[in-house]
Design a protein around this motif. Structure first.
Motif, PDB file in Angstrom:
ATOM      1  N   MET A   1     138.675  -9.744  93.098  1.00  0.00           N
ATOM      2  CA  MET A   1     140.127  -9.910  93.101  1.00  0.00           C
ATOM      3  C   MET A   1     140.693  -9.340  94.393  1.00  0.00           C
ATOM      4  SD  MET A   1     142.945  -8.413  90.385  1.00  0.00           S
ATOM      5  CE  MET A   1     142.170  -9.260  88.997  1.00  0.00           C
ATOM      6  N   HIS A   2     141.560 -10.113  95.041  1.00  0.00           N
ATOM      7  CA  HIS A   2     142.220  -9.673  96.271  1.00  0.00           C
ATOM      8  C   HIS A   2     143.603  -9.151  95.903  1.00  0.00           C
ATOM      9  CE1 HIS A   2     142.747 -10.317 100.815  1.00  0.00           C
ATOM     10  NE2 HIS A   2     143.771  -9.592 100.391  1.00  0.00           N
ATOM     11  N   ILE A   3     143.884  -7.899  96.275  1.00  0.00           N
ATOM     12  CA  ILE A   3     145.114  -7.234  95.848  1.00  0.00           C
ATOM     13  C   ILE A   3     146.005  -6.943  97.041  1.00  0.00           C
ATOM     14  CG2 ILE A   3     146.079  -5.186  94.726  1.00  0.00           C
ATOM     15  CD1 ILE A   3     143.358  -4.961  93.272  1.00  0.00           C
ATOM     16  N   ALA A   4     147.280  -7.288  96.914  1.00  0.00           N
ATOM     17  CA  ALA A   4     148.280  -6.887  97.907  1.00  0.00           C
ATOM     18  C   ALA A   4     148.980  -5.643  97.374  1.00  0.00           C
ATOM     19  CB  ALA A   4     149.281  -8.009  98.131  1.00  0.00           C
ATOM     20  N   PHE A   5     148.962  -4.561  98.154  1.00  0.00           N
ATOM     21  CA  PHE A   5     149.554  -3.299  97.712  1.00  0.00           C
ATOM     22  C   PHE A   5     150.715  -2.965  98.638  1.00  0.00           C
ATOM     23  CE2 PHE A   5     150.104   0.966  96.394  1.00  0.00           C
ATOM     24  CZ  PHE A   5     149.485   1.096  95.157  1.00  0.00           C
ATOM     25  N   LEU A   6     151.924  -2.894  98.059  1.00  0.00           N
ATOM     26  CA  LEU A   6     153.132  -2.697  98.849  1.00  0.00           C
ATOM     27  C   LEU A   6     153.631  -1.264  98.728  1.00  0.00           C
ATOM     28  CD1 LEU A   6     155.009  -5.987  97.873  1.00  0.00           C
ATOM     29  CD2 LEU A   6     153.174  -5.637  99.522  1.00  0.00           C
ATOM     30  N   GLY A   7     153.630  -0.557  99.854  1.00  0.00           N
ATOM     31  CA  GLY A   7     154.147   0.803  99.862  1.00  0.00           C
ATOM     32  C   GLY A   7     153.050   1.847  99.819  1.00  0.00           C
ATOM     33  N   LEU A   8     152.951   2.654 100.895  1.00  0.00           N
ATOM     34  CA  LEU A   8     151.905   3.670 100.961  1.00  0.00           C
ATOM     35  C   LEU A   8     152.513   5.061 101.079  1.00  0.00           C
ATOM     36  CD1 LEU A   8     149.404   1.859 103.360  1.00  0.00           C
ATOM     37  CD2 LEU A   8     149.274   2.092 100.889  1.00  0.00           C
ATOM     38  N   GLY A   9     153.380   5.375 100.121  1.00  0.00           N
ATOM     39  CA  GLY A   9     153.970   6.707 100.067  1.00  0.00           C
ATOM     40  C   GLY A   9     153.054   7.671  99.352  1.00  0.00           C
ATOM     41  N   GLY A  10     153.652   8.735  98.794  1.00  0.00           N
ATOM     42  CA  GLY A  10     152.850   9.757  98.132  1.00  0.00           C
ATOM     43  C   GLY A  10     152.028   9.222  96.982  1.00  0.00           C
ATOM     44  N   THR A  27     144.880  -5.699 100.563  1.00  0.00           N
ATOM     45  CA  THR A  27     145.727  -5.842 101.739  1.00  0.00           C
ATOM     46  C   THR A  27     146.928  -4.930 101.532  1.00  0.00           C
ATOM     47  OG1 THR A  27     145.072  -8.142 102.093  1.00  0.00           O
ATOM     48  CG2 THR A  27     147.127  -7.421 103.119  1.00  0.00           C
ATOM     49  N   VAL A  28     147.110  -3.969 102.434  1.00  0.00           N
ATOM     50  CA  VAL A  28     148.188  -3.003 102.263  1.00  0.00           C
ATOM     51  C   VAL A  28     149.372  -3.344 103.163  1.00  0.00           C
ATOM     52  CG1 VAL A  28     146.621  -1.156 101.579  1.00  0.00           C
ATOM     53  CG2 VAL A  28     147.216  -1.444 103.991  1.00  0.00           C
ATOM     54  N   TRP A  29     150.545  -2.955 102.700  1.00  0.00           N
ATOM     55  CA  TRP A  29     151.786  -3.159 103.456  1.00  0.00           C
ATOM     56  C   TRP A  29     152.649  -1.927 103.318  1.00  0.00           C
ATOM     57  CZ3 TRP A  29     156.847  -2.749 102.012  1.00  0.00           C
ATOM     58  CH2 TRP A  29     157.829  -3.300 102.866  1.00  0.00           C
ATOM     59  N   ASN A  30     153.236  -1.526 104.437  1.00  0.00           N
ATOM     60  CA  ASN A  30     154.207  -0.456 104.402  1.00  0.00           C
ATOM     61  C   ASN A  30     155.450  -0.945 105.124  1.00  0.00           C
ATOM     62  OD1 ASN A  30     154.644   2.133 103.327  1.00  0.00           O
ATOM     63  ND2 ASN A  30     154.445   3.077 105.328  1.00  0.00           N
ATOM     64  N   ARG A  31     156.480  -0.136 105.214  1.00  0.00           N
ATOM     65  CA  ARG A  31     157.726  -0.588 105.812  1.00  0.00           C
ATOM     66  C   ARG A  31     157.518  -1.146 107.215  1.00  0.00           C
ATOM     67  NH1 ARG A  31     162.399   3.805 104.089  1.00  0.00           N
ATOM     68  NH2 ARG A  31     162.140   3.570 101.852  1.00  0.00           N
ATOM     69  N   SER A  32     158.004  -2.348 107.423  1.00  0.00           N
ATOM     70  CA  SER A  32     157.862  -3.010 108.708  1.00  0.00           C
ATOM     71  C   SER A  32     158.866  -4.143 108.772  1.00  0.00           C
ATOM     72  CB  SER A  32     156.447  -3.571 108.880  1.00  0.00           C
ATOM     73  OG  SER A  32     156.377  -4.398 110.018  1.00  0.00           O
ATOM     74  N   PRO A  33     159.446  -4.409 109.959  1.00  0.00           N
ATOM     75  CA  PRO A  33     160.399  -5.513 110.066  1.00  0.00           C
ATOM     76  C   PRO A  33     159.736  -6.881 110.094  1.00  0.00           C
ATOM     77  CG  PRO A  33     160.099  -4.464 112.196  1.00  0.00           C
ATOM     78  CD  PRO A  33     159.352  -3.632 111.199  1.00  0.00           C
TER      79      PRO A  33
END
Length: 249
Positions: A1-10, A27-33
């Motif tokens: 399973m391919h997972i998109a994870f949004l937000g890498l805070g605490g 696939t990770v994503w953090n704040r970005s324009p």
């Protein structure tokens, strides 16, 4: 399973790490324009958000023809790192079944609460409201006994070892007894946010929540005294300060 994870805070950082360590493609994503492509898989929202936002995201997911599951969690950063979260899930049974392998990695137990994602959002807000209420009552009770020269540590130790021998009372009771509010596991600003979201959810269904109003005002009191970066257990200091047991900032 391919997972998109949004937000890498605490919370997001250890959760995403556990998924990677378990062999999932993440696939990770953090704040970005930069714009991102629409997700092609099941969409799982594990953040604590409003009921209205949850309903809007579910509608958007339906437009994109992807599944949507709300799965906010109970547990602080150390619990997330250990993969021992309690996951509060709601959504179509088909999508919940598909999401379960992910939940098995991140949490110790998944608690299903219905086939509408908004139901899980409401449960999480209700849970955080109860935690905030527990902190508030311990703070008020501690201020009362200290006014009679009884140590709040002695009092809270007795209460959390007898009538209120539950993890939330034990953990937050110890923090209040020791005035241990930093570093914050969950800040005062986040506590205020969640109480406000609970009030919004309640108002939309005509549910009175008088205690939530008290909590909101006390959080504002704490923030007005510069306590926004302390752990939300520091809500207990409001009663102490008002009773003259702590100098005003």
């Amino acid at each position: 399973m391919h997972i998109a994870f949004l937000g890498l805070g605490g919370m997001g950082q250890p959760m995403a790490t556990n998924l990677i360590n378990a062999g999932f493609t993440v696939t990770v994503w953090n704040r970005s324009p930069a714009p991102t492509d629409a997700l092609r898989a099941l969409w799982i929202n594990m953040a604590t958000v409003s009921v209205a936002f949850t309903e809007a995201m579910e509608a958007l997911a339906q437009q994109r023809r992807v599944g949507y599951v709300a799965a906010p969690v109970l547990g602080r950063v150390d619990v997330a790192a250990a993969g021992n979260l309690n996951i509060l899930a709601a959504g179509s049974p088909e999508w919940l079944l598909k999401a379960q392998p992910v939940f098995d990695v991140l949490g110790q137990k998944t608690w299903p609460f219905g086939d509408r994602p908004a139901q899980a959002a409401a449960v999480k807000l209700a849970a955080n409201f109860m935690l905030a209420s527990a902190i508030e009552t311990m703070g008020e009770a501690a201020a009362l006994v200290e006014a009679y020269d009884v140590g709040k540590g002695d009092f809270l130790g007795m209460m959390t070892g007898t009538l209120f021998a539950a993890p939330a009372y034990k953990n937050y009771g110890a923090m209040i007894a020791e005035d241990r509010y930093s570093p914050a596991g969950f800040t005062m600003k986040l506590g205020l946010k969640d109480v406000r979201l609970a009030q919004q959810a309640a108002e939309s269904k005509n549910v009175p929540m008088g205690i939530a109003g008290v909590l909101r005002d006390n959080y504002l009191d704490a923030l007005a005294h510069g306590d926004e970066q302390l752990d939300w257990a520091a809500l207990a200091t409001v009663s102490a300060r008002r009773s003259g047991q702590k100098p005003k900032a």
